[in-house]
Motif scaffolding. Structure first.
Motif, PDB file in Angstrom:
ATOM      1  N   ARG A  48     -25.811  13.662 -41.594  1.00 56.14           N
ATOM      2  CA  ARG A  48     -24.641  13.176 -42.331  1.00 56.14           C
ATOM      3  C   ARG A  48     -23.338  13.644 -41.692  1.00 56.14           C
ATOM      4  O   ARG A  48     -22.331  12.958 -41.755  1.00 56.14           O
ATOM      5  CB  ARG A  48     -24.701  13.645 -43.772  1.00 56.14           C
ATOM      6  CG  ARG A  48     -25.791  12.978 -44.557  1.00 56.14           C
ATOM      7  CD  ARG A  48     -25.812  13.471 -45.972  1.00 56.14           C
ATOM      8  NE  ARG A  48     -26.772  12.713 -46.740  1.00 56.14           N
ATOM      9  CZ  ARG A  48     -26.826  12.730 -48.044  1.00 56.14           C
ATOM     10  NH1 ARG A  48     -25.964  13.465 -48.726  1.00 56.14           N
ATOM     11  NH2 ARG A  48     -27.729  12.031 -48.674  1.00 56.14           N
ATOM     12  N   LEU A  49     -23.371  14.830 -41.094  1.00 55.36           N
ATOM     13  CA  LEU A  49     -22.168  15.372 -40.461  1.00 55.36           C
ATOM     14  C   LEU A  49     -21.906  14.784 -39.082  1.00 55.36           C
ATOM     15  O   LEU A  49     -20.786  14.848 -38.583  1.00 55.36           O
ATOM     16  CB  LEU A  49     -22.282  16.893 -40.341  1.00 55.36           C
ATOM     17  CG  LEU A  49     -22.358  17.674 -41.652  1.00 55.36           C
ATOM     18  CD1 LEU A  49     -22.638  19.146 -41.378  1.00 55.36           C
ATOM     19  CD2 LEU A  49     -21.068  17.503 -42.443  1.00 55.36           C
ATOM     20  N   LEU A  50     -22.938  14.235 -38.467  1.00 55.19           N
ATOM     21  CA  LEU A  50     -22.824  13.745 -37.088  1.00 55.19           C
ATOM     22  C   LEU A  50     -22.559  12.241 -37.045  1.00 55.19           C
ATOM     23  O   LEU A  50     -23.243  11.494 -36.358  1.00 55.19           O
ATOM     24  CB  LEU A  50     -24.100  14.085 -36.309  1.00 55.19           C
ATOM     25  CG  LEU A  50     -24.431  15.562 -36.190  1.00 55.19           C
ATOM     26  CD1 LEU A  50     -25.793  15.773 -35.558  1.00 55.19           C
ATOM     27  CD2 LEU A  50     -23.359  16.288 -35.398  1.00 55.19           C
ATOM     28  N   ALA A  51     -21.563  11.793 -37.773  1.00 56.93           N
ATOM     29  CA  ALA A  51     -21.237  10.366 -37.808  1.00 56.93           C
ATOM     30  C   ALA A  51     -20.637   9.894 -36.482  1.00 56.93           C
ATOM     31  O   ALA A  51     -20.813   8.753 -36.085  1.00 56.93           O
ATOM     32  CB  ALA A  51     -20.287  10.072 -38.963  1.00 56.93           C
ATOM     33  N   ASP A  52     -19.950  10.776 -35.796  1.00 54.50           N
ATOM     34  CA  ASP A  52     -19.331  10.440 -34.514  1.00 54.50           C
ATOM     35  C   ASP A  52     -20.420  10.306 -33.440  1.00 54.50           C
ATOM     36  O   ASP A  52     -21.288  11.172 -33.308  1.00 54.50           O
ATOM     37  CB  ASP A  52     -18.338  11.542 -34.128  1.00 54.50           C
ATOM     38  CG  ASP A  52     -17.671  11.250 -32.809  1.00 54.50           C
ATOM     39  OD1 ASP A  52     -16.897  10.283 -32.739  1.00 54.50           O
ATOM     40  OD2 ASP A  52     -17.948  12.001 -31.844  1.00 54.50           O
ATOM     41  N   GLU A  53     -20.359   9.232 -32.684  1.00 57.68           N
ATOM     42  CA  GLU A  53     -21.382   8.962 -31.660  1.00 57.68           C
ATOM     43  C   GLU A  53     -21.448  10.062 -30.606  1.00 57.68           C
ATOM     44  O   GLU A  53     -22.530  10.433 -30.148  1.00 57.68           O
ATOM     45  CB  GLU A  53     -21.106   7.616 -30.988  1.00 57.68           C
ATOM     46  CG  GLU A  53     -22.188   7.168 -30.030  1.00 57.68           C
ATOM     47  CD  GLU A  53     -23.540   6.926 -30.693  1.00 57.68           C
ATOM     48  OE1 GLU A  53     -24.578   7.203 -30.055  1.00 57.68           O
ATOM     49  OE2 GLU A  53     -23.568   6.469 -31.841  1.00 57.68           O
ATOM     50  N   ALA A  54     -20.306  10.620 -30.213  1.00 61.79           N
ATOM     51  CA  ALA A  54     -20.299  11.691 -29.213  1.00 61.79           C
ATOM     52  C   ALA A  54     -20.990  12.944 -29.751  1.00 61.79           C
ATOM     53  O   ALA A  54     -21.769  13.588 -29.036  1.00 61.79           O
ATOM     54  CB  ALA A  54     -18.870  12.010 -28.790  1.00 61.79           C
ATOM     55  N   LEU A  55     -20.733  13.293 -31.003  1.00 54.83           N
ATOM     56  CA  LEU A  55     -21.407  14.449 -31.613  1.00 54.83           C
ATOM     57  C   LEU A  55     -22.907  14.210 -31.730  1.00 54.83           C
ATOM     58  O   LEU A  55     -23.716  15.107 -31.506  1.00 54.83           O
ATOM     59  CB  LEU A  55     -20.815  14.746 -33.000  1.00 54.83           C
ATOM     60  CG  LEU A  55     -19.422  15.338 -33.031  1.00 54.83           C
ATOM     61  CD1 LEU A  55     -18.928  15.447 -34.466  1.00 54.83           C
ATOM     62  CD2 LEU A  55     -19.399  16.693 -32.346  1.00 54.83           C
ATOM     63  N   TRP A  56     -23.262  12.980 -32.111  1.00 51.27           N
ATOM     64  CA  TRP A  56     -24.685  12.630 -32.203  1.00 51.27           C
ATOM     65  C   TRP A  56     -25.365  12.805 -30.851  1.00 51.27           C
ATOM     66  O   TRP A  56     -26.445  13.366 -30.749  1.00 51.27           O
ATOM     67  CB  TRP A  56     -24.840  11.190 -32.695  1.00 51.27           C
ATOM     68  CG  TRP A  56     -26.266  10.745 -32.696  1.00 51.27           C
ATOM     69  CD1 TRP A  56     -26.886   9.952 -31.783  1.00 51.27           C
ATOM     70  CD2 TRP A  56     -27.263  11.100 -33.650  1.00 51.27           C
ATOM     71  NE1 TRP A  56     -28.202   9.787 -32.106  1.00 51.27           N
ATOM     72  CE2 TRP A  56     -28.456  10.483 -33.257  1.00 51.27           C
ATOM     73  CE3 TRP A  56     -27.253  11.879 -34.794  1.00 51.27           C
ATOM     74  CZ2 TRP A  56     -29.643  10.620 -33.966  1.00 51.27           C
ATOM     75  CZ3 TRP A  56     -28.442  12.021 -35.509  1.00 51.27           C
ATOM     76  CH2 TRP A  56     -29.622  11.392 -35.094  1.00 51.27           C
ATOM     77  N   ARG A  57     -24.715  12.337 -29.793  1.00 53.15           N
ATOM     78  CA  ARG A  57     -25.292  12.430 -28.449  1.00 53.15           C
ATOM     79  C   ARG A  57     -25.456  13.895 -28.044  1.00 53.15           C
ATOM     80  O   ARG A  57     -26.468  14.273 -27.476  1.00 53.15           O
ATOM     81  CB  ARG A  57     -24.374  11.687 -27.462  1.00 53.15           C
ATOM     82  CG  ARG A  57     -24.838  11.610 -26.066  1.00 53.15           C
ATOM     83  CD  ARG A  57     -26.093  10.822 -25.711  1.00 53.15           C
ATOM     84  NE  ARG A  57     -26.762  10.018 -26.659  1.00 53.15           N
ATOM     85  CZ  ARG A  57     -28.094  10.068 -26.919  1.00 53.15           C
ATOM     86  NH1 ARG A  57     -28.877  10.904 -26.304  1.00 53.15           N
ATOM     87  NH2 ARG A  57     -28.625   9.282 -27.790  1.00 53.15           N
ATOM     88  N   VAL A  58     -24.486  14.743 -28.345  1.00 52.94           N
ATOM     89  CA  VAL A  58     -24.586  16.171 -28.034  1.00 52.94           C
ATOM     90  C   VAL A  58     -25.772  16.782 -28.791  1.00 52.94           C
ATOM     91  O   VAL A  58     -26.587  17.508 -28.222  1.00 52.94           O
ATOM     92  CB  VAL A  58     -23.275  16.920 -28.370  1.00 52.94           C
ATOM     93  CG1 VAL A  58     -23.467  18.432 -28.314  1.00 52.94           C
ATOM     94  CG2 VAL A  58     -22.168  16.490 -27.422  1.00 52.94           C
TER      95      VAL A  58
END
Length: 193
Positions: free
Chosen positions: A165-175
């Motif tokens: 839920r916290l990783l909505a940003d694609e860049a954060l998800w990729r990390v």
């Protein structure tokens, strides 16, 4: 009755990061808690079966045949590297539209047969019940591993679900997925130690 020392050892051994923790955390983040329930139950039952068979003497028998140990380590390393690659390639597609899916119950149970961390913890834990004979030791280990690991699985899947839920940003998800896949690949390398 499960000795407190055995329960503590099993908890620490299974709670610390390893293939199951990584997969459940990533699955909770990717697919949500509810969709990961079959995976959770499969891990809890699978580690209980593996630990129970270790208590019955299967673990010692496998360790006594060096070539079989090498084959099992090779299979474990290849499967874990495959899973690491799958995590690395994981998309952030909406859950309902994604062709990817979490482990099934059967896949999670079977994964425990090549999960080196489960075997290592089970072999070490067998010393806590060595005085009980093979059947008593097998039952004590199966019960301890399944019951304790169910709580561990619920925790890590919930943590992954919250992270998702916290990783909505694609860049954060990729990390996040890169870190998870790197940790999984590292656990494959540790099979050789």
């Amino acid at each position: 009755m499960i000795p407190a020392s055995l329960a503590f050892f099993v908890f620490v051994g299974l709670f610390s990061p390893g293939p199951n923790v990584i997969l459940l955390t990533a699955s909770g983040a990717r697919f949500g808690f509810r969709a990961t329930v079959p995976h959770i139950l499969g891990v809890a039952i699978g580690v209980g079966i593996t630990a129970g068979l270790t208590g019955l003497g299967l673990g010692a028998a496998i360790m006594a045949v060096p070539m079989l140990t090498v084959v099992l380590k090779g299979m474990a390393m290849m499967w874990i590297l495959h899973l690491a690659h799958s995590l690395y390639r994981a998309t952030r597609a909406p859950r309902a539209q994604s062709a990817q899916r979490p482990f099934t119950f059967v896949q999670a149970v079977l994964f425990q047969w090549v999960n080196p961390k489960v075997w290592a913890v089970a072999l070490a834990a067998s010393s806590f019940v060595a005085d009980q004979g093979p059947v008593g030791a097998g039952l004590a280990l199966a019960l301890a591993f399944s019951a304790i690991n169910l709580g561990v699985c619920l925790f890590w899947t919930s943590a992954g679900h919250l992270l998702g839920r916290l990783l909505a940003d694609e860049a954060l998800w990729r990390v996040f997925m890169t870190v998870m896949s790197g940790a999984m690949a590292l656990s494959a390398v540790l099979v050789l130690l």
